[in-house]
Scaffold this motif. Structure first.
Motif, mmCIF file in Angstrom:
data_model
loop_
_atom_site.group_PDB
_atom_site.id
_atom_site.type_symbol
_atom_site.label_atom_id
_atom_site.label_comp_id
_atom_site.label_asym_id
_atom_site.label_seq_id
_atom_site.Cartn_x
_atom_site.Cartn_y
_atom_site.Cartn_z
ATOM 1 N N GLU A 183 0.816 -1.216 0.000
ATOM 2 C CA GLU A 183 0.000 0.000 0.000
ATOM 3 C C GLU A 183 0.848 1.264 0.000
ATOM 4 N N TYR A 184 2.145 1.099 0.266
ATOM 5 C CA TYR A 184 3.042 2.252 0.197
ATOM 6 C C TYR A 184 3.920 2.181 -1.056
ATOM 7 N N MET A 224 0.287 6.209 15.671
ATOM 8 C CA MET A 224 -0.849 5.497 16.260
ATOM 9 C C MET A 224 -0.857 5.685 17.775
ATOM 10 N N ARG A 233 -2.995 11.700 14.387
ATOM 11 C CA ARG A 233 -3.138 10.369 14.965
ATOM 12 C C ARG A 233 -3.962 9.445 14.066
ATOM 13 N N ARG A 265 -3.217 5.820 11.158
ATOM 14 C CA ARG A 265 -2.311 5.152 10.220
ATOM 15 C C ARG A 265 -2.619 5.578 8.805
ATOM 16 N N VAL A 266 -1.609 5.530 7.973
ATOM 17 C CA VAL A 266 -1.745 5.909 6.561
ATOM 18 C C VAL A 266 -2.071 4.661 5.747
ATOM 19 N N SER A 267 -3.101 4.757 4.906
ATOM 20 C CA SER A 267 -3.534 3.561 4.176
ATOM 21 C C SER A 267 -2.921 3.463 2.790
ATOM 22 N N ARG A 268 -2.387 4.561 2.302
ATOM 23 C CA ARG A 268 -1.997 4.549 0.898
ATOM 24 C C ARG A 268 -0.981 5.649 0.615
ATOM 25 N N TRP A 315 -2.869 9.072 1.933
ATOM 26 C CA TRP A 315 -4.213 9.067 2.515
ATOM 27 C C TRP A 315 -4.090 8.591 3.949
ATOM 28 N N GLY A 316 -4.584 9.404 4.869
ATOM 29 C CA GLY A 316 -4.542 9.031 6.275
ATOM 30 C C GLY A 316 -5.836 9.362 6.968
ATOM 31 N N THR A 317 -5.814 9.280 8.265
ATOM 32 C CA THR A 317 -6.963 9.695 9.069
ATOM 33 C C THR A 317 -6.423 10.446 10.267
ATOM 34 N N THR A 360 -7.756 10.390 13.635
ATOM 35 C CA THR A 360 -8.851 9.786 14.400
ATOM 36 C C THR A 360 -9.292 10.703 15.545
ATOM 37 N N PRO A 378 -10.880 11.870 7.756
ATOM 38 C CA PRO A 378 -9.888 11.325 6.817
ATOM 39 C C PRO A 378 -9.099 12.500 6.233
#
Lengths: 288, 441, 137
Positions: B210-211, B298, B324, B326-329, B340-342, B344, B349
């Motif tokens: 994903e990275y 995290m 805070r 994790r990055v998904s992409r 792309w992250g969030t 939280t 997002p």
């Protein structure tokens, strides 16, 4: 070579061009798609509820009938493919559920069937090199964005077709046809799927982002493997154009349509009335 | 237990900060030490580092006195560019077999003048020491202060050894030390005890789908960032994008990459990433004052002395921005890297386009560690680190009497903890040796 | 707007039922947020996917059952693909939908679709939507 073929609900009607071109291209490549007799609906979504065995009845019946004819079942529609392959995975890995469902449908099924997508047939049975050898009209220079969507690739362990993070089966096919596959970050994102019926705003936005991403990377044409993706990416373009000034559409074809053209099929079979953005000028510009 | 006449010598495998700490402690206590280091010089990972948390001391300044001491200590017999390939005998009386890798340079003649490195025409981008950031020549030393300061020829990239033409180094060497015919040689040493201090490697970016599987040019790992930040490194301390050599205006630091991910990667916490990511971001800000440093995390784990204060200072005074989630992409778009992250905490997002991404990839054992575990006859844990004898009370002992472990070879830890662990290992070895003496008396 | 954290609501029957239908434990999740980062549908959602699990962990299932998020989820499985803990969030979403659909809480009205739309839309879209949004079963 003959394959048992499951067309599903859409491919003889709204997705007829997908089916027609897939069969025609198959003949040119030396295989026939033979319709599974008296097939039933696949269920259209794989049941994610663990207590909902009833939803497995219909796809399991399809699998059981296909098994009587051989050990492979070919699909074109990515939705059917996903439902049948995942159901087959349940049958292969969960004896208890298999016993329950087969008892209910009153058909035996030994889970011995392999569910293949047409793309897998081309890659694993025919071979892309052999496909390349049958090309009559090289798609040289045509920049095509392959759209995987969700259903071909995920879940990875069950679909086992390609790497969801970096799939290549579609690109490899396009390259075999002489086209230039366009790499773009949204190629395995969701088009909005069935949400188009419930939350069309979501489907329109998702599809718009996909088209913008493909366009941004220089795609002239986008190809799909799913009537639902095709509908969202194609039909939603009118909606996208309404919501965005200067929106530039992108022609969208089923991959089999492009495959058939490359193998010598008549491009005039592509009906411009079925497309929001007419694909023919792009093909004509490349002498097709 | 061994016979009365056994040796009191100790083998230390690995010349990083753990190995040299244990070796110098033992040597100072009067024991003879045989040290085996697989690279051409000692120093280990610390040799690659820029400055260290939480004090931002220069790593070389802390390290160099210890490497020099290791090289000069009368009780330390150093085998650089060598590997342990066999261990026979029994606790108290081991015979170790060492493979001395062919350096193609006669070190007994070499004066370390550096003419060969300077004139060698073959630049090598793949030398693991530089992590893809800088180049080495096909004949190289690890650093200008290397101990020993003698070069080796990279046989995979040397023009003469691969293509039979060149010999520039041989021509320029004033003492005729180049020997293209050199082969690996083997020696054996008698030792009573062993300390395995083989350090760590970082989880490969090529495993992170994903990275981008390590294919996005401006996505680098933590050690590559260290090389860039290092004043004596290939960029002389400048932070530059690998793709175009430009100074990045915005850098994202991503923590827990491959760590704490039991489903796809490594289940454990790598322990050092929270701190070194903050350090990287601060050092970047020191160099690019108006740059933006964003850290995706995290949890923030800052349990060492002075660490929590370091993190608090990072946000309060140094302008680091923490997100805070994790990055998904990660993917490339134009000349930017998009992630792309969030967040939280705010429930949003987030998408961010940056110039450079630094991945704090998981700390893993060195790939060679599995084979070494076999050679030493000690077990590895499910993650490949050497298995300690007891989780709480035996982190230095292994399953085999006389064989001890120090530092990251047992599990991820920072420099302070590694040094403490290594000194403890030296102490444990001395207890073991005195037990041998008592039993022999 | 302080919310009362009610210990009796934690692991309540409805949450257990969600976990059972989904065959997933909400306590496996450690709230890293990667699912929300990957989800393509968050712009239309009123609660992040990771928050759906968070509220279930805290016994606040009422919030989850009032959210539109499970109904916007398209089961695309981006969340499950990136999850470091192997949680199949799409299954939890399905369970939340199921518990509502089984009470007859339909989300679409078939008769509301005009003829022109039905003529354009592929069967697969309609049938999938019926399966996801109607209590026909």
């Amino acid at each position: 070579m003959n394959y048992t073929y499951f067309p599903g609900c859409t491919l003889y009607t709204k997705g007829k061009s997908f089916d027609d071109a897939g069969k025609a291209a198959g003949e040119r490549l030396g295989f026939s798609l033979e319709e599974l007799p008296s097939w039933t609906c696949c269920g259209a979504t794989f049941p994610l509820a663990e207590d909902y065995d009833m939803a497995l009845a219909s796809p399991t019946r399809v699998l059981a009938h296909s098994r009587q004819r051989g050990d492979k079942l070919v699909t074109l529609c990515a939705v059917c493919h996903n439902v049948l392959k995942r159901t087959n995975h349940v049958m292969k890995t969960n004896d208890e559920r298999r016993a329950k469902v087969t008892e209910f449908i009153e058909e035996p099924y030994d889970a011995g069937l392999e569910v293949l997508h047409y793309l897998e047939v081309l890659r694993d049975e025919i071979g892309f090199e052999a496909v390349a050898g049958k090309v009559q009209k090289n798609l040289s220079g045509l920049r095509v964005a392959p759209f995987y969507g969700c259903l071909l690739l995920r879940p990875k362990a069950e679909m086992a077709m390609d790497d969801p993070d970096a799939p290549s089966i579609f690109e490899d096919l396009l390259a075999a046809l002489g086209a230039e596959p366009v790499d773009y970050p949204m190629k395995a994102e969701c088009c909005g799927a069935f949400q188009v019926v419930h939350s069309d705003a979501m489907a329109t936005r998702c599809s718009r982002e996909i088209i913008a991403s493909a366009r941004g990377r220089g795609a002239e044409l986008l190809v799909t493997a799913c009537p639902l993706c095709q509908f969202n990416l194609e039909d939603r373009q009118a909606e996208m154009a309404r919501g965005e000034q200067g929106f530039k559409g992108l022609p969208v074809l089923y991959f089999t349509e492009l495959l058939d053209v490359a193998l010598g099929g008549d491009p005039d079979r592509i009906d411009p009335d079925k497309h929001h953005t007419d694909p023919r000028p792009v093909l004509q510009a490349r002498g097709l | 237990m061994a016979e009365a006449t056994h040796t009191q010598r100790v083998l230390v495998i690995g010349g990083g900060i753990a190995g040299i700490t244990a070796a110098v402690d033992l040597a100072d206590a009067g024991h003879e030490v045989v040290m085996v280091e697989r690279l051409p010089s000692v120093g280990g990972r610390m040799l690659q580092l820029s400055e260290t948390f939480p004090t931002l001391d220069c790593a070389q300044c802390t390290l160099t006195p210890r490497t020099v001491e290791t090289g000069q200590h009368p009780n330390i017999k150093l085998y650089p560019y060598a590997e342990v390939v066999g261990l026979a005998g029994e606790p108290g009386a081991f015979r170790v077999r060492i493979r001395k890798k062919a350096s193609y340079v006669d070190w007994s003649r070499c004066t370390g003048c550096g003419a060969c490195q300077e004139r060698c025409p073959q630049k090598v981008k793949t030398n693991p020491f530089e992590r893809g950031v800088g180049i080495k020549k096909a004949i190289y030393t690890l650093s200008p202060q290397a101990v020993p300061n003698k070069p080796v020829i990279d046989a995979d990239n040397c023009r003469y050894l691969t293509r039979g033409k060149c010999r520039v180094c041989a021509k320029v060497c004033p003492v005729d030390a180049i020997d293209y015919e050199m082969a690996d040689t083997f020696v054996e040493e008698d030792v009573a005890a062993v300390i395995a201090a083989t350090g760590f490697e970082l989880y490969p970016m090529a495993a992170l789908g994903e990275y981008g599987y390590g294919t996005v040019p401006d996505v680098i790992d933590g050690l590559a960032m260290e090389r860039m930040l290092s004043a004596s490194g290939p960029t002389a301390g400048q932070v530059l994008r690998p793709s175009d050599g430009r100074v990045p205006r915005s850098v994202a630091f991503i923590q827990c990459v491959g760590s704490r991910d039991p489903e796809n990667h490594k289940p454990y916490c790598s322990r050092i990433c929270c701190m070194y990511s903050a350090k990287h971001a601060r050092l970047y800000k020191h160099k690019v004052h108006d740059g933006l440093a964003t850290l995706f995390y995290m949890d923030l784990r800052s349990t060492g002395k002075g660490y929590e204060e370091f993190l608090q200072q990072s946000t309060e005074e140094e302008g680091l921005v923490y997100v805070r989630g994790r990055v998904s992409r990660i993917f490339r778009e134009g000349d930017k890297v998009v992630l792309w992250g969030t967040d939280t905490l705010s429930g949003q997002p987030v998408e961010m386009a940056v110039d450079l991404v630094v991945l704090a990839t998981a700390v893993t054992p060195n790939p060679e560690q599995a084979e070494l575990a076999r050679v030493l006859g000690i077990p590895a844990d499910p993650n490949g680190f050497f298995q300690e004898a007891h989780y709480k009370t035996g982190s230095i002992e292994t399953g085999r009497d006389g064989v001890f472990v120090a530092g990251c070879a047992q599990g991820p830890r920072d420099i302070a903890d590694t040094v403490a662990h290594a000194s403890a290992a030296a102490s444990k070895v001395q207890v073991f040796l005195s037990r041998l003496r008592r039993e022999a008396a | 707007m302080r919310v009362k954290l009610d210990g009796d609501r934690v692991r309540n029957d409805r949450i257990r039922k969600v976990e059972e239908i989904a065959d997933q434990s909400v306590y496996r999740c450690y709230q890293c947020g990667k699912c929300s980062a990957a989800c393509p549908a968050t712009p239309e959602m009123d609660m992040l996917p990771s928050q759906v699990i968070r509220y279930l962990q805290l016994g606040m299932d009422d919030k989850v059952f009032a959210a539109n998020t499970p109904w916007i989820c398209a089961s695309c499985l981006q969340c499950m693909t990136v999850c470091p803990k192997g949680v199949d969030l799409a299954r939890l979403m399905e369970a939340i939908r199921m518990l509502q659909l089984r009470k007859g809480q339909n989300q679409i009205e078939i008769r509301a679709f005009d003829r022109a739309y039905l003529e354009r839309a592929p069967q697969i879209a309609m049938i999938s939507a019926y399966r996801k949004f109607l209590s026909l079963s």
